[in-house]
Design a protein around this motif. Structure first.
Motif, PDB file in Angstrom:
ATOM      1  N   ARG A   9       0.819  -1.205   0.000  1.00 65.50           N
ATOM      2  CA  ARG A   9       0.000   0.000   0.000  1.00 65.50           C
ATOM      3  C   ARG A   9       0.858   1.263   0.000  1.00 65.50           C
ATOM      4  NH1 ARG A   9      -5.221  -0.005   1.721  1.00 65.50           N
ATOM      5  NH2 ARG A   9      -5.162   2.077   0.816  1.00 65.50           N
ATOM      6  N   GLY A  40      -5.141  16.264 -10.298  1.00 65.28           N
ATOM      7  CA  GLY A  40      -5.384  17.141 -11.445  1.00 65.28           C
ATOM      8  C   GLY A  40      -5.155  16.494 -12.794  1.00 65.28           C
ATOM      9  N   LEU A  41      -4.591  15.309 -12.798  1.00 61.91           N
ATOM     10  CA  LEU A  41      -4.314  14.610 -14.063  1.00 61.91           C
ATOM     11  C   LEU A  41      -5.171  13.362 -14.243  1.00 61.91           C
ATOM     12  CD1 LEU A  41      -0.415  14.861 -14.184  1.00 61.91           C
ATOM     13  CD2 LEU A  41      -2.094  16.319 -15.329  1.00 61.91           C
ATOM     14  N   GLY A  42      -5.905  12.977 -13.232  1.00 62.51           N
ATOM     15  CA  GLY A  42      -6.732  11.785 -13.331  1.00 62.51           C
ATOM     16  C   GLY A  42      -5.901  10.525 -13.407  1.00 62.51           C
ATOM     17  N   LEU A  90      -2.259   2.351  -9.526  1.00 59.85           N
ATOM     18  CA  LEU A  90      -3.463   1.531  -9.425  1.00 59.85           C
ATOM     19  C   LEU A  90      -3.405   0.399 -10.441  1.00 59.85           C
ATOM     20  CD1 LEU A  90      -6.102   4.380  -9.182  1.00 59.85           C
ATOM     21  CD2 LEU A  90      -5.514   2.800  -7.372  1.00 59.85           C
ATOM     22  N   GLU A 103     -16.190  -4.106 -17.176  1.00 55.21           N
ATOM     23  CA  GLU A 103     -15.927  -3.260 -16.014  1.00 55.21           C
ATOM     24  C   GLU A 103     -14.469  -3.414 -15.628  1.00 55.21           C
ATOM     25  OE1 GLU A 103     -18.500  -4.192 -12.755  1.00 55.21           O
ATOM     26  OE2 GLU A 103     -17.205  -3.203 -11.291  1.00 55.21           O
ATOM     27  N   PHE A 106     -10.555  -2.441  -9.654  1.00 50.75           N
ATOM     28  CA  PHE A 106      -9.321  -1.838  -9.196  1.00 50.75           C
ATOM     29  C   PHE A 106      -8.856  -2.394  -7.860  1.00 50.75           C
ATOM     30  CE2 PHE A 106      -8.395   1.692 -12.036  1.00 50.75           C
ATOM     31  CZ  PHE A 106      -9.604   1.858 -12.707  1.00 50.75           C
ATOM     32  N   GLY A 107      -7.540  -2.425  -7.701  1.00 50.35           N
ATOM     33  CA  GLY A 107      -6.952  -2.628  -6.394  1.00 50.35           C
ATOM     34  C   GLY A 107      -7.012  -1.349  -5.573  1.00 50.35           C
ATOM     35  N   GLU A 108      -6.522  -1.424  -4.353  1.00 47.74           N
ATOM     36  CA  GLU A 108      -6.605  -0.263  -3.446  1.00 47.74           C
ATOM     37  C   GLU A 108      -5.493   0.743  -3.687  1.00 47.74           C
ATOM     38  OE1 GLU A 108      -8.989  -1.710   0.451  1.00 47.74           O
ATOM     39  OE2 GLU A 108      -6.846  -2.150   0.441  1.00 47.74           O
ATOM     40  N   GLY A 109      -4.558   0.404  -4.523  1.00 46.58           N
ATOM     41  CA  GLY A 109      -3.511   1.357  -4.872  1.00 46.58           C
ATOM     42  C   GLY A 109      -2.235   1.164  -4.068  1.00 46.58           C
TER      43      GLY A 109
ATOM     44  N   TYR B  36     -17.070   6.155 -11.882  1.00 48.10           N
ATOM     45  CA  TYR B  36     -16.383   5.458 -10.799  1.00 48.10           C
ATOM     46  C   TYR B  36     -16.265   6.401  -9.608  1.00 48.10           C
ATOM     47  CZ  TYR B  36     -14.805   1.441 -13.565  1.00 48.10           C
ATOM     48  OH  TYR B  36     -14.747   0.284 -14.308  1.00 48.10           O
ATOM     49  N   GLN B  38     -14.008   6.987  -5.902  1.00 47.60           N
ATOM     50  CA  GLN B  38     -12.812   6.626  -5.150  1.00 47.60           C
ATOM     51  C   GLN B  38     -12.885   7.256  -3.765  1.00 47.60           C
ATOM     52  OE1 GLN B  38      -9.021   8.209  -6.523  1.00 47.60           O
ATOM     53  NE2 GLN B  38      -7.963   6.326  -5.921  1.00 47.60           N
ATOM     54  N   GLY B  41      -8.049   7.001   0.107  1.00 43.80           N
ATOM     55  CA  GLY B  41      -7.130   5.893   0.346  1.00 43.80           C
ATOM     56  C   GLY B  41      -7.526   4.578  -0.287  1.00 43.80           C
ATOM     57  N   GLN B  42      -8.514   4.610  -1.165  1.00 46.32           N
ATOM     58  CA  GLN B  42      -9.018   3.370  -1.765  1.00 46.32           C
ATOM     59  C   GLN B  42      -8.853   3.375  -3.274  1.00 46.32           C
ATOM     60  OE1 GLN B  42     -10.201   0.854   0.250  1.00 46.32           O
ATOM     61  NE2 GLN B  42      -9.541   2.219   1.886  1.00 46.32           N
ATOM     62  N   GLY B  43      -9.099   2.213  -3.867  1.00 51.53           N
ATOM     63  CA  GLY B  43      -9.151   2.134  -5.321  1.00 51.53           C
ATOM     64  C   GLY B  43     -10.488   2.642  -5.831  1.00 51.53           C
ATOM     65  N   LEU B  44     -10.708   2.504  -7.119  1.00 52.63           N
ATOM     66  CA  LEU B  44     -11.943   2.990  -7.733  1.00 52.63           C
ATOM     67  C   LEU B  44     -12.984   1.878  -7.757  1.00 52.63           C
ATOM     68  CD1 LEU B  44      -9.666   4.941  -8.900  1.00 52.63           C
ATOM     69  CD2 LEU B  44     -11.237   5.290 -10.813  1.00 52.63           C
ATOM     70  N   LEU B  46     -16.899   0.915  -9.410  1.00 52.26           N
ATOM     71  CA  LEU B  46     -17.884   1.284 -10.421  1.00 52.26           C
ATOM     72  C   LEU B  46     -19.205   1.663  -9.768  1.00 52.26           C
ATOM     73  CD1 LEU B  46     -18.532   1.390 -13.516  1.00 52.26           C
ATOM     74  CD2 LEU B  46     -19.472  -0.914 -13.233  1.00 52.26           C
ATOM     75  N   GLU B  88     -13.870  11.092  -4.425  1.00 55.61           N
ATOM     76  CA  GLU B  88     -13.569  11.632  -5.740  1.00 55.61           C
ATOM     77  C   GLU B  88     -14.291  10.790  -6.775  1.00 55.61           C
ATOM     78  OE1 GLU B  88      -9.508  12.638  -6.340  1.00 55.61           O
ATOM     79  OE2 GLU B  88     -10.085  14.025  -7.942  1.00 55.61           O
ATOM     80  N   PHE B  90     -14.979   9.889 -10.870  1.00 60.90           N
ATOM     81  CA  PHE B  90     -14.361   9.898 -12.189  1.00 60.90           C
ATOM     82  C   PHE B  90     -15.357   9.418 -13.236  1.00 60.90           C
ATOM     83  CE2 PHE B  90      -9.977  10.762 -11.149  1.00 60.90           C
ATOM     84  CZ  PHE B  90      -9.859  10.347  -9.829  1.00 60.90           C
ATOM     85  N   PHE B 105     -10.204   8.314 -18.896  1.00 59.65           N
ATOM     86  CA  PHE B 105     -10.778   8.891 -17.688  1.00 59.65           C
ATOM     87  C   PHE B 105     -10.707  10.412 -17.700  1.00 59.65           C
ATOM     88  CE2 PHE B 105     -11.647   5.377 -14.798  1.00 59.65           C
ATOM     89  CZ  PHE B 105     -10.962   4.342 -15.381  1.00 59.65           C
ATOM     90  N   THR B 107     -10.479  13.957 -15.280  1.00 62.61           N
ATOM     91  CA  THR B 107      -9.539  14.302 -14.221  1.00 62.61           C
ATOM     92  C   THR B 107     -10.158  14.255 -12.832  1.00 62.61           C
ATOM     93  OG1 THR B 107      -9.990  16.619 -14.672  1.00 62.61           O
ATOM     94  CG2 THR B 107      -8.024  15.676 -15.689  1.00 62.61           C
TER      95      THR B 107
END
Lengths: 115, 115
Positions: A9, A40-42, A90, A103, A106-109, B36, B38, B41-44, B46, B88, B90, B105, B107
């Motif tokens: 993580r 700001g960049l997504g 991600l 679909e 996603f993982g949690e990042g 999506y 978010q 601290g989590q992933g995205l 749907l 957030e 998206f 995606f 931003t």
């Protein structure tokens, strides 16, 4: 419950270090992705893979490589980390079927800081 | 080429108020459209997707979105916001050829909910 798991993580690395980010999915999906997320960049696509041992460059592949030796695992590699690679990474997997856009799961990042 | 614009970087609403998050897309044919969410601290995750049929799409957590071809828009709405909706959001667009395998995606829009 379907799941995409990213092994780390939070990571802190030094400039020049080699960094491995691991991702595993349990949904038997063919397709896996690595995105980078910056304020700001997504989300920007780094690399993706449609099958084992196959990879395709995304929008920002420079400074990164990937490995997919098994269907469920997709690794992102930073050969020599730099400070501008400090970011949230991600991992995702997807399906896409006839008449169904599918679909992204996603993982949690993984939040990487490069000092 | 596909593109997505989310014109609002940050929106603040009171709990219980209605919400509309804007999304405009650019794509030459009928797109696949996604929202999506978010959480911190989590992933995205749907919320909903549009690919055919009824242009008003219902999603999870009480959200809905309406596809308006004439305006190239896919705005997300919720009639009464809860504090847990702070996150957030998206918007993403995909093609009929690749669906979720190749999403572009926006931003993102950050939602703050005040008591």
């Amino acid at each position: 419950d379907v799941k995409v798991t990213q092994s780390s993580r939070y990571l802190v690395k030094r400039t020049g270090e080699k960094v491995f980010l691991e991702c595993v999915q349990d949904m038997d999906h063919e397709n896996m992705f690595w995105y980078r997320q910056d304020p700001g960049l997504g989300l920007r696509l780094i690399y993706f893979s449609y099958d084992v041992k196959m990879k395709e460059k995304g929008d920002i592949p420079e400074g990164y490589s990937v490995s997919r030796e098994k269907k469920e695992r997709f690794s992102l590699i930073l050969e020599s980390a730099s400070t501008n690679q400090t970011s949230m990474y991600l991992c995702a997997s997807s399906y896409f079927g006839q008449g169904d856009p599918g679909e992204l799961f996603f993982g949690e990042g993984s939040r990487l800081t490069v000092l | 080429a596909q593109s997505v614009t989310q014109p609002d970087i940050h929106i603040t609403v009171s709990e219980g108020a209605s919400l509309e998050l804007r999304c405009n897309y650019s794509y030459g044919a009928t797109p696949y459209l996604f929202w999506y969410v978010q959480s911190p601290g989590q992933g995205l995750q749907l919320l909903l997707k549009y690919f055919s049929g009824d242009t008003l799409v219902q999603g999870i957590k009480g959200f809905e979105a309406e596809f308006k071809r004439s305006q190239s828009s896919f705005n997300l709405r919720k009639p009464s916001v809860h504090w847990s909706d702070a996150a957030e959001y998206f918007c993403a667009v995909g093609s009929h050829q690749t669906g979720a395998n190749n999403l572009f995606f926006g931003t993102g829009t950050r939602l703050t909910v005040i008591p």
